[in-house]
Structures are given as C-alpha cells and as structure tokens.
Design a protein around this motif. Sequence first.
Motif, short mmCIF file in Angstrom:
data_model
loop_
_atom_site.label_atom_id
_atom_site.label_comp_id
_atom_site.label_asym_id
_atom_site.label_seq_id
_atom_site.Cartn_x
_atom_site.Cartn_y
_atom_site.Cartn_z
N GLU A 1 0.62 -1.28 0.00
CA GLU A 1 -0.05 -0.03 0.07
C GLU A 1 0.92 1.29 -0.01
O GLU A 1 0.84 2.29 -0.74
CB GLU A 1 -0.87 0.06 1.27
N LYS A 2 2.00 1.28 0.74
CA LYS A 2 3.04 2.49 0.81
C LYS A 2 3.52 2.84 -0.42
O LYS A 2 3.56 3.71 -0.84
CB LYS A 2 3.89 2.26 1.98
N MET A 3 3.89 1.62 -1.08
CA MET A 3 4.54 1.83 -2.30
C MET A 3 3.70 2.20 -3.53
O MET A 3 4.11 3.00 -4.39
CB MET A 3 5.33 0.40 -2.72
N GLY A 4 2.43 1.80 -3.26
CA GLY A 4 1.41 2.20 -4.54
C GLY A 4 1.07 3.47 -4.21
O GLY A 4 1.09 4.19 -5.22
N ALA A 5 0.97 3.80 -2.94
CA ALA A 5 0.75 5.52 -2.61
C ALA A 5 1.87 6.18 -3.28
O ALA A 5 1.53 7.55 -3.81
CB ALA A 5 0.50 5.49 -1.14
N TRP A 6 3.28 5.64 -2.99
CA TRP A 6 4.21 6.39 -3.54
C TRP A 6 4.23 6.56 -5.00
O TRP A 6 4.38 7.84 -5.64
CB TRP A 6 5.53 5.61 -3.20
N LEU A 7 3.96 5.46 -5.69
CA LEU A 7 4.02 5.46 -7.14
C LEU A 7 2.74 6.43 -7.67
O LEU A 7 2.95 7.29 -8.46
CB LEU A 7 3.79 4.05 -7.84
N GLY B 1 3.50 9.82 -9.82
CA GLY B 1 2.72 10.04 -11.38
C GLY B 1 3.39 9.64 -12.31
O GLY B 1 4.04 10.20 -13.28
N PRO B 2 3.83 8.00 -12.34
CA PRO B 2 4.60 7.68 -13.59
C PRO B 2 3.81 7.74 -14.88
O PRO B 2 4.12 7.31 -15.90
CB PRO B 2 4.67 5.87 -13.21
N GLY B 3 2.65 8.25 -14.74
CA GLY B 3 1.70 8.28 -16.01
C GLY B 3 1.00 6.97 -16.36
O GLY B 3 0.98 6.40 -15.65
N PRO B 4 0.72 6.79 -17.46
CA PRO B 4 0.03 5.47 -17.82
C PRO B 4 0.81 4.12 -17.32
O PRO B 4 2.26 4.44 -17.80
CB PRO B 4 -0.39 5.53 -19.51
N ALA C 1 -1.77 -1.73 -7.86
CA ALA C 1 -2.55 -1.00 -8.94
C ALA C 1 -3.55 -0.41 -8.18
O ALA C 1 -4.14 0.47 -8.93
CB ALA C 1 -3.09 -2.46 -9.64
N GLU C 2 -4.57 -1.01 -7.11
CA GLU C 2 -5.50 -0.40 -6.50
C GLU C 2 -5.28 0.97 -5.84
O GLU C 2 -6.06 1.92 -6.02
CB GLU C 2 -5.84 -1.32 -5.54
N GLN C 3 -3.95 1.11 -5.52
CA GLN C 3 -3.22 2.40 -5.12
C GLN C 3 -3.19 3.58 -6.19
O GLN C 3 -3.55 4.65 -6.03
CB GLN C 3 -2.20 2.26 -4.21
N VAL C 4 -2.56 2.96 -7.38
CA VAL C 4 -2.00 3.94 -8.28
C VAL C 4 -3.61 4.26 -9.23
O VAL C 4 -3.95 5.65 -9.50
CB VAL C 4 -1.20 3.23 -9.25
N ASP C 5 -4.26 3.39 -9.66
CA ASP C 5 -5.50 3.38 -10.32
C ASP C 5 -6.03 2.01 -10.53
O ASP C 5 -5.53 1.26 -11.15
CB ASP C 5 -5.04 3.89 -12.07
N ARG D 1 17.36 5.74 -11.85
CA ARG D 1 17.05 6.93 -11.23
C ARG D 1 17.05 7.04 -9.67
O ARG D 1 17.33 7.91 -9.22
CB ARG D 1 15.70 7.52 -11.91
N TRP D 2 16.23 6.11 -9.23
CA TRP D 2 16.09 5.91 -7.66
C TRP D 2 15.77 4.40 -7.05
O TRP D 2 15.18 3.45 -8.09
CB TRP D 2 15.09 6.98 -7.14
N LEU D 3 16.02 4.15 -5.94
CA LEU D 3 15.45 2.74 -5.48
C LEU D 3 15.05 3.27 -4.05
O LEU D 3 15.74 3.75 -3.11
CB LEU D 3 17.06 1.90 -5.41
N ILE D 4 13.83 2.86 -3.75
CA ILE D 4 13.09 3.26 -2.57
C ILE D 4 12.50 1.85 -1.79
O ILE D 4 12.03 1.07 -2.63
CB ILE D 4 12.26 4.38 -2.72
N THR D 5 12.68 1.66 -0.26
CA THR D 5 12.32 1.01 0.40
C THR D 5 10.86 1.39 0.95
O THR D 5 10.68 2.45 1.17
CB THR D 5 12.99 0.35 1.41
N PRO D 6 9.94 0.34 1.34
CA PRO D 6 8.87 1.15 2.01
C PRO D 6 9.02 1.53 3.41
O PRO D 6 8.32 2.65 3.98
CB PRO D 6 7.98 -0.47 2.58
N LYS D 7 10.32 1.37 4.02
CA LYS D 7 10.65 2.07 5.32
C LYS D 7 10.80 3.58 4.97
O LYS D 7 10.63 4.50 5.84
CB LYS D 7 11.92 1.47 6.13
N LEU D 8 11.39 3.83 3.91
CA LEU D 8 11.73 5.29 3.51
C LEU D 8 10.48 6.02 3.37
O LEU D 8 10.33 7.07 3.49
CB LEU D 8 12.52 5.37 2.37
#
Length: 156
Positions: free
Chosen positions: A32-38, A42-45, A64-68, A149-156
């Motif tokens: 859920e956190k990573m979906g909210a981050w994405l 806004g990666p676009g389509p 997917a549910e978090q993004v769209d 470009r970047w690498l992020i974990t849920p803790k961040l």
Amino acid sequence: MELYVMRHADAEDGTGNDFTRVLSEKGRSQAEKMGAWLKVIGPGPLSIVTSPFPRARETAQIVAEQVDKAIPVRQDERLASGMRTDTGSSLLHEYGTDGEALLMVGHAPDLANLVAYLIGAKDGTVELRKGAVASLEVGRAGFGGSMLRWLITPKL
C-alpha cells in the motif's frame, strides 16, 4: 522507456510450499505504501506484469489499486522465482511500450540482478529489499543500456 521493478512485499512464513505463500499484514502495508508513493510521483500510464506466485500477485494488485483501479495486472510465468536476466530483458521488449511506464513485480535475487544488468553492474550489486521499488530509464534492454533513477524501500 520508464521501468519500475518491484520485489514482492513481505510474505507469511512458508509451510513447506514456497509457491503458495501469501502476503503478511506487514507485506500488505508495504505494498500500500509503495502504491501510494507511485501514485504521488505519477508515472503516467502504467502497465503491470507480475510473477504468478500469490505474494507477488497480491503485491501487484495492491499497488494497482493504489495507483489506479483500472490498471490491469497481467501474470507471466517467466517472472516466477528463478528468472534469468536475459528473460527479464525479453519481457521488457514484450510488455514495454513507448509512452507507458512498466512495473514488473517478482522475486529476489532475479529482479535485483536484472536491474544490475540493465545499469551495467555485476549480479549482487543491487539490493531490492521486500517491497522495494527501483526506477530506471531504459534506453535499450541490454547490459548497461539503462540508468537507475532511484531505489526506495517501504521504510523510507
């Protein structure tokens, strides 16, 4: 091409069958956190392809549910645990399209090795923790043909 590579989130302890493990409560929260981050960045389509293993499928579906909610989540057996780097590159050609970002959800160390290959590094150079997402700009799906470009974990 914009590529996002995500290792499945935390899963329940196995009972002997690694193919049936589902996400833990912690794993659902990570996804859920990573979906909210994405969604925020806004990666676009976005197109999503995932390993068929339940823990990866669940991770992909939650993202997917978090993004769209309209984003279809496709499964591909080749993303199952044990995927080779050349197979991952082939999947980029198959699922990647211009103007649309691609999210691949799968397993360690396969996806970390794919990221390393794409940026021109050795296997084991990149670490994808559970639920982590790496963002790459793919110039070509070969050794060293991409930029991390970047690498992020849920803790961040």
